[in-house]
Motif scaffolding. Structure first.
Motif, PDB file in Angstrom:
ATOM      1  N   LYS A 217      35.682  39.462  41.452  1.00  0.00           N
ATOM      2  CA  LYS A 217      36.154  39.741  40.186  1.00  0.00           C
ATOM      3  C   LYS A 217      38.124  40.275  39.691  1.00  0.00           C
ATOM      4  O   LYS A 217      37.961  40.675  38.325  1.00  0.00           O
ATOM      5  CB  LYS A 217      34.830  40.806  40.180  1.00  0.00           C
ATOM      6  N   LYS A 218      38.008  41.525  40.988  1.00  0.00           N
ATOM      7  CA  LYS A 218      39.121  42.452  40.998  1.00  0.00           C
ATOM      8  C   LYS A 218      40.379  41.697  39.905  1.00  0.00           C
ATOM      9  O   LYS A 218      40.976  41.557  39.570  1.00  0.00           O
ATOM     10  CB  LYS A 218      39.472  43.563  41.374  1.00  0.00           C
TER      11      LYS A 218
ATOM     12  N   ALA B  52      40.537  38.699  39.599  1.00  0.00           N
ATOM     13  CA  ALA B  52      40.543  37.786  37.714  1.00  0.00           C
ATOM     14  C   ALA B  52      40.993  38.622  36.683  1.00  0.00           C
ATOM     15  O   ALA B  52      41.276  38.116  35.824  1.00  0.00           O
ATOM     16  CB  ALA B  52      39.090  37.311  38.029  1.00  0.00           C
ATOM     17  N   LYS B  53      40.604  39.948  37.054  1.00  0.00           N
ATOM     18  CA  LYS B  53      40.749  41.187  36.029  1.00  0.00           C
ATOM     19  C   LYS B  53      41.798  40.540  35.981  1.00  0.00           C
ATOM     20  O   LYS B  53      42.768  41.200  34.785  1.00  0.00           O
ATOM     21  CB  LYS B  53      40.173  42.408  35.901  1.00  0.00           C
TER      22      LYS B  53
ATOM     23  N   ILE C 180      41.298  36.305  33.423  1.00  0.00           N
ATOM     24  CA  ILE C 180      40.736  35.206  32.939  1.00  0.00           C
ATOM     25  C   ILE C 180      38.980  35.488  34.084  1.00  0.00           C
ATOM     26  O   ILE C 180      39.123  36.930  34.927  1.00  0.00           O
ATOM     27  CB  ILE C 180      40.938  34.009  34.362  1.00  0.00           C
ATOM     28  N   PRO C 181      38.764  34.903  33.474  1.00  0.00           N
ATOM     29  CA  PRO C 181      37.030  35.364  34.364  1.00  0.00           C
ATOM     30  C   PRO C 181      36.868  34.907  35.325  1.00  0.00           C
ATOM     31  O   PRO C 181      37.167  33.414  35.963  1.00  0.00           O
ATOM     32  CB  PRO C 181      35.859  34.153  33.466  1.00  0.00           C
ATOM     33  N   TYR C 182      35.954  35.554  36.521  1.00  0.00           N
ATOM     34  CA  TYR C 182      35.819  35.279  38.090  1.00  0.00           C
ATOM     35  C   TYR C 182      35.218  34.074  38.226  1.00  0.00           C
ATOM     36  O   TYR C 182      36.018  33.240  38.888  1.00  0.00           O
ATOM     37  CB  TYR C 182      35.506  36.089  38.293  1.00  0.00           C
ATOM     38  N   GLN C 183      34.571  33.011  36.923  1.00  0.00           N
ATOM     39  CA  GLN C 183      33.678  31.948  37.742  1.00  0.00           C
ATOM     40  C   GLN C 183      35.335  31.200  37.858  1.00  0.00           C
ATOM     41  O   GLN C 183      34.707  29.948  38.348  1.00  0.00           O
ATOM     42  CB  GLN C 183      32.988  31.623  36.883  1.00  0.00           C
ATOM     43  N   ILE C 184      35.669  30.957  36.725  1.00  0.00           N
ATOM     44  CA  ILE C 184      36.577  30.432  36.851  1.00  0.00           C
ATOM     45  C   ILE C 184      37.751  30.098  37.208  1.00  0.00           C
ATOM     46  O   ILE C 184      38.478  29.497  37.826  1.00  0.00           O
ATOM     47  CB  ILE C 184      37.872  30.306  35.073  1.00  0.00           C
TER      48      ILE C 184
ATOM     49  N   ARG D 106      36.849  28.532  40.559  1.00  0.00           N
ATOM     50  CA  ARG D 106      36.556  27.076  40.326  1.00  0.00           C
ATOM     51  C   ARG D 106      38.628  27.255  40.234  1.00  0.00           C
ATOM     52  O   ARG D 106      38.595  25.711  41.465  1.00  0.00           O
ATOM     53  CB  ARG D 106      36.451  26.645  38.889  1.00  0.00           C
TER      54      ARG D 106
END
Length: 83
Positions: free
Chosen positions: A54-55, A57-58, A62-66, A69
């Motif tokens: 999550k860090k 991605a932030k 972008i969202p962490y799920q992306i 993926r």
């Protein structure tokens, strides 16, 4: 002096849109472009890894799920190359 959107009159005004119609339009555009639907899956991950993910991605905005993926897809492509 360069012109920026924030310098334009009315920039601070918000706008209203029909988010449901927008989402529906995006789905149609993806379908017409031949993009397959994504299949939801579930993966159990270490909570500390999810925090780090999550860090990261932030930082990228972008969202962490992306991001997750992207890692999976790229890792699988590399694996296929190696054989």
């Amino acid at each position: 002096m360069p012109r920026y959107v924030k310098n334009e009159k009315g920039y601070e005004k918000s706008f209203k849109t029909d988010w449901k119609a927008l989402k529906k339009g995006l789905k149609k555009a993806r379908a017409s472009a031949g993009e397959p639907k994504k299949v939801p899956t579930s993966v159990a991950l270490d909570p500390n890894f999810v925090v780090d993910l999550k860090k990261a991605a932030k930082v990228r905005g972008i969202p962490y799920q992306i991001l997750m993926r992207m890692f999976i897809v790229e890792g699988f492509r590399r694996m296929k190359k190696v054989g």
